[in-house]
Design an enzyme around this catalytic site. Structure first.
Site, PDB file in Angstrom:
ATOM      1  N   MET A 163       0.851  -1.199   0.000  1.00 31.77           N
ATOM      2  CA  MET A 163       0.000   0.000   0.000  1.00 31.77           C
ATOM      3  C   MET A 163       0.879   1.238   0.000  1.00 31.77           C
ATOM      4  SD  MET A 163      -2.998  -0.980   2.755  1.00 31.77           S
ATOM      5  CE  MET A 163      -1.876  -1.782   3.913  1.00 31.77           C
ATOM      6  N   HIS A 183       5.210  -5.475  -9.466  1.00 32.42           N
ATOM      7  CA  HIS A 183       3.869  -4.900  -9.535  1.00 32.42           C
ATOM      8  C   HIS A 183       3.465  -4.758 -10.998  1.00 32.42           C
ATOM      9  CE1 HIS A 183       0.261  -2.965  -8.600  1.00 32.42           C
ATOM     10  NE2 HIS A 183       0.672  -1.953  -7.856  1.00 32.42           N
ATOM     11  N   ASN A 226      -2.373  -1.851 -11.325  1.00 37.31           N
ATOM     12  CA  ASN A 226      -2.683  -0.444 -11.042  1.00 37.31           C
ATOM     13  C   ASN A 226      -2.261   0.521 -12.145  1.00 37.31           C
ATOM     14  OD1 ASN A 226      -4.060   1.205  -9.180  1.00 37.31           O
ATOM     15  ND2 ASN A 226      -2.135   2.094  -8.488  1.00 37.31           N
ATOM     16  N   TYR A 263       0.480   0.720 -13.821  1.00 43.89           N
ATOM     17  CA  TYR A 263       1.895   1.073 -13.874  1.00 43.89           C
ATOM     18  C   TYR A 263       2.565   0.389 -15.063  1.00 43.89           C
ATOM     19  CZ  TYR A 263       0.937   2.863  -9.176  1.00 43.89           C
ATOM     20  OH  TYR A 263       0.411   3.536  -8.107  1.00 43.89           O
ATOM     21  N   GLY A 291     -10.125  -6.028  -1.565  1.00 47.58           N
ATOM     22  CA  GLY A 291     -11.297  -5.645  -0.779  1.00 47.58           C
ATOM     23  C   GLY A 291     -12.087  -6.814  -0.233  1.00 47.58           C
ATOM     24  N   GLY A 343      -5.452  -5.189   2.446  1.00 47.60           N
ATOM     25  CA  GLY A 343      -4.882  -3.855   2.432  1.00 47.60           C
ATOM     26  C   GLY A 343      -5.571  -2.961   3.439  1.00 47.60           C
TER      27      GLY A 343
END
Length: 399
Positions: free
Chosen positions: A26, A179, A182, A184, A309, A330
């Site tokens: 995070m 990663h 998201n 990126y 989530g 998270g």
């Protein structure tokens, strides 16, 4: 409900985990204002969330100067970065925990003012991200159109990742997580909307996955497969990238077997396509109709972490039916720093406070502890329960 499966031991590569509750990476932007290195406050944050036999994934760390995307987010490429991370790692290890370093190259999700010599951000194609980016002095300006990487430049970017992987291991991390979500750089190569290339890195699903797999292979060669994980996150992102269900699932179907044969520490299949994340992208309904976790599991038989989530009850279900080996939480870890202990003791979780979005990212360094390290911990409550149980036992024995 109980969490016998979620709290059961498992093995991730060479790491003997005592439970399956991992902390997701995070971004918190609370590192040193000058060096952007972890410091004592960051040590406290990770220590609060470390557990004996538990796995933490660090906040995203830029693998190189051109991978920087946020002010006061850390890197893993300077001496100061590595010295700061060593403090964090030693603290986590002292509690019997394990920690992987997430390597996060921001790609187009950046700004020239954040990059060396004011260079434009790099990406697979010159596709501009809508919205505003935070730059120095608290200002927000529109994102810029990134510069498309030339084919001959890609080996250099791969080398940036491998150098960062070596740096992470040299300062004590137990492994790295690439990663690829998201919006990126790595996901930008995977996704149709951001990859318009006509060379061997664009077009078909196989071509769009090529660069990501080259990065994976290079990191495996550099530090070993048991120290490499990867996070996938097709569909909805926080960075203006939306992918269709059809293409997302085609990516999963191809990447699953490819990653499985590389025998990685784990793959984290993350999804922001459920509630409430799809609403943050102004969608009126989830982007996927099918279950992305179960779909990916049908194509990947290695160690699978899932994230996005999920409630503890849903996480327990996924572990119980074999979909997931671990679940990375998270938001729940923000206000429930001792999350595994809370689940084990049956205490009520703080489900609301972690969703105070205004506390997710640091702004004024003087306020960094707020919403970061000042959440009430549950040690005292657990101690009280144990003390009460001991008192009852002694009373019964005394009787």
């Amino acid at each position: 409900m109980g969490y016998d499966n979620l709290l059961s031991p498992t093995q991730v590569a060479d790491l003997p985990l005592k439970h399956r509750v991992a902390m997701s990476a995070m971004t918190r932007t609370r590192n040193d204002p000058i060096t952007e290195s972890p410091r004592e406050l960051n040590v406290l944050y990770y220590t609060q969330r470390a557990t004996d036999g538990g796995l933490l994934i660090s906040e995203g760390a830029a693998p190189c100067p051109m991978g920087r995307g946020y002010i006061r987010a850390p890197g893993v490429y300077t001496k100061a970065h590595l010295e700061g991370w060593k403090l964090v790692i030693d603290a986590v290890h002292s509690k019997g925990g394990f920690i992987f370093c997430q390597l996060m190259h921001a790609g187009r999700v950046s700004h020239s003012s954040l990059l060396p010599d004011n260079q434009l951000p790099i990406a697979p194609s010159a596709v501009k991200l809508d919205g505003l980016v935070h730059i120095k002095d608290g200002a927000k300006v529109p994102y810029e159109t990134p510069r498309a990487l030339e084919t001959h430049e890609l080996p250099g970017v791969v080398a940036d990742f491998t150098n960062a992987a070596k740096n992470a291991i040299s300062c004590g991390f137990d492994g790295i997580e690439l990663h690829a979500g998201n919006g990126y750089l790595l996901q930008e190569f995977l996704a149709k909307p951001t990859n318009l290339r006509t060379d061997q890195y664009g077009g078909s699903v196989e071509n769009r996955c090529r660069f990501v797999l080259e990065v994976v292979d290079a990191c495996v060669e550099a530090i070993g497969s048991k120290k490499v994980g990867i996070k996938l996150q097709q569909g909805v992102t926080f960075s203006g990238l939306l992918e269709t269900e059809e293409d997302s699932f085609l990516q999963m179907a191809y990447l699953g077997p490819e990653l499985e044969k590389r025998n990685l520490a784990y793959v984290c299949q993350s999804s922001l396509n459920g509630d409430p994340y799809y609403k943050m992208s102004q969608l009126t309904k989830p982007n996927f109709e099918a279950d992305p976790y179960r779909f990916f599991r049908s194509h990947y038989k290695g160690t699978l972490m899932i994230n996005g989530g999920l409630s503890p009850d849903k996480a327990e279900e996924y572990v119980a039916d074999g979909t997931a080996d671990l679940v990375a939480f998270g938001v729940l870890f923000l206000a429930n720093a001792n999350l595994p202990a809370l689940l084990a003791s049956g205490q009520v979780l703080d489900l609301a406070s972690g969703w105070k979005v205004q506390l997710w990212y640091g702004k004024n360094p003087a306020d960094d502890p707020v919403g970061y390290t000042d959440w009430p911990l549950v040690d005292a409550v657990i101690s009280t329960i144990k003390s009460a149980a001991t008192a009852v036992k002694e009373t019964v024995v005394g009787a």
